[in-house]
Each structure stands twice: as structure tokens, then as C-alpha cells.
Write an enzyme that holds these catalytic residues in place. Sequence first.
Site, mmCIF file in Angstrom:
data_model
loop_
_atom_site.group_PDB
_atom_site.id
_atom_site.type_symbol
_atom_site.label_atom_id
_atom_site.label_comp_id
_atom_site.label_asym_id
_atom_site.label_seq_id
_atom_site.Cartn_x
_atom_site.Cartn_y
_atom_site.Cartn_z
ATOM 1 N N ASP A 7 0.936 -1.134 0.283
ATOM 2 C CA ASP A 7 0.079 0.074 -0.312
ATOM 3 C C ASP A 7 0.667 0.768 0.036
ATOM 4 O OD1 ASP A 7 -2.717 1.260 0.270
ATOM 5 O OD2 ASP A 7 -1.670 2.348 1.765
ATOM 6 N N GLU A 27 0.789 5.305 0.611
ATOM 7 C CA GLU A 27 0.480 6.797 0.924
ATOM 8 C C GLU A 27 1.133 8.010 0.030
ATOM 9 O OE1 GLU A 27 -2.662 7.108 2.365
ATOM 10 O OE2 GLU A 27 -2.484 5.297 3.320
ATOM 11 N N HIS A 56 -3.940 10.754 5.876
ATOM 12 C CA HIS A 56 -2.749 9.676 6.179
ATOM 13 C C HIS A 56 -1.686 10.602 7.906
ATOM 14 C CE1 HIS A 56 -0.178 12.880 4.110
ATOM 15 N NE2 HIS A 56 -0.909 12.117 3.109
ATOM 16 N N HIS A 109 -4.975 6.157 7.955
ATOM 17 C CA HIS A 109 -4.500 6.080 6.967
ATOM 18 C C HIS A 109 -2.672 5.782 7.394
ATOM 19 C CE1 HIS A 109 -7.412 5.848 3.142
ATOM 20 N NE2 HIS A 109 -8.065 5.789 4.640
ATOM 21 N N ASP A 157 -1.869 -0.875 6.409
ATOM 22 C CA ASP A 157 -3.338 -0.443 5.720
ATOM 23 C C ASP A 157 -3.330 -2.136 4.952
ATOM 24 O OD1 ASP A 157 -4.251 1.239 6.499
ATOM 25 O OD2 ASP A 157 -4.225 2.575 4.841
#
Length: 234
Positions: free
Chosen positions: A7, A9, A57, A150, A155
Site C-alpha cells: 500500500d 500514501e 494519513h 491511513h 493498511d
Amino acid sequence: MREIIFDTETTGFDPKTGDRLVEIGCIELVDRRETGLTFHAYFNPERDMPAAAEAVHGLSIQFLSDKPLFATRVDELMEFLGDAPLIAHNAAFDFGFVNAELARAGRPALDMTRMCCTVQMARKLHPGAKHSLDALCVRYGIDRSHRVKHGALLDAELLAHLYIEMTGGRQIGLGLASSAAAAEFAAAVATPAAARGAERPFREPRPHMASAAELARHAEFVTGLTQPLWLDTV
């Protein structure tokens, strides 16, 4: 079978307009089991952090200002990824940002044939339902209470649990199904239903209506009943 759940960000939605990758989290699976090996890194985006992105985030430019550039850790990342399939939620988004950073670093892009998108899998398994990571965690009973904001590694951990459940559940990890069977199941999930149907042999439909002889035997049986409830006896 080695797979990588990952994942990212970012500073926004589109690397083509100057948005940058600021965090990546990767988790290694072998035969649908977490091995405990991970890769996690923050990156200095060399630009500002929009308030809307920071609200998602929680990564401020002050926090990221002393973090390495993507190019500094690209070798470690590529070594960890190897040639394994790469699984992400809304994977085209994550692939787009990683490939944009690889291009900046003068490296070849990730092969899109390695991409497996759990949003697409969820749409096939649960058409018409919500397909966000939060919604799917609720559907599969995965605890996400610690997900306040997040985070790439957090995640990825949630997605690893979700991916295992969506491709057969914990029985694969317990050894009740072979890795070959697990791979076959995952391939079946990722194959459109129409394509799967085309591989099945055609079978003539079976007759479901009663024959004349069966209707005659039924009528004979009914005449022997005393005042059946479904007949008017008044």
C-alpha cells in the site's frame, strides 16, 4: 508461491500533476501465509503536503523533511519485491505512483501484468456492495479498530488478512489445501465468469415436468384419499 501485499500514501491523487509518493508498506506472503518479512519506508516528497492529504494519513511535511528520497531506497524496495505478484487495493493507483517514482529514479517501470487488484476481486465476489477497505474488513470480520488514520504498512496488514479471506480463508494457511490448489482458486476468482463458463462442457437440460404415466399414477393415488384438504368437500 510468494506474493507481496503493498500500500502507498501520497500527496494527492495524480502523479502526472506533481503528486508524490510519501510512504510505502509491503508484506510478504508465501502460500497465503504471512512470513513476518516486511518493507516499510517514508520518503521526502520534495514539495508541500496539501492539508486534505495530511488529514487522511497524518504525514506532515515537517515529519517527512528529514526522510530519504525514493531514489535512496529504491534498490532495497526492488530487492524486496523481487518478481512476485503485487497485490494492492485499487492497485492501478499504487502502481501509478510507484512507477512514476521509478521513472524519476531512472529505473524501469513495474510490469503491469504483475498487478492484482483486490477492488476488482471484491466487485466479482460481492457485486453491488461497498468495496472500500473498511467495508470489506467489516464484511470479513477483520478487526480494524486500530486504524485511526491511513498508514501504508497498517493498511497492507489489513489487506493481507482480507486477501487471505477472499482467496479461500485461513484453511489455505493451515495446509488444508495445496499451494497449487490455492493458486488455481485465485486464478479462478480473477477470471471473468463468462470465460470460466466457456471452458465447461455443454450438458443438455434435464426434463423436470412429470410424464403422462406419472400424472396418471398421481391421479389414481389421489382418488384413494379420504376427504383431502385441497378439495372442496362441502
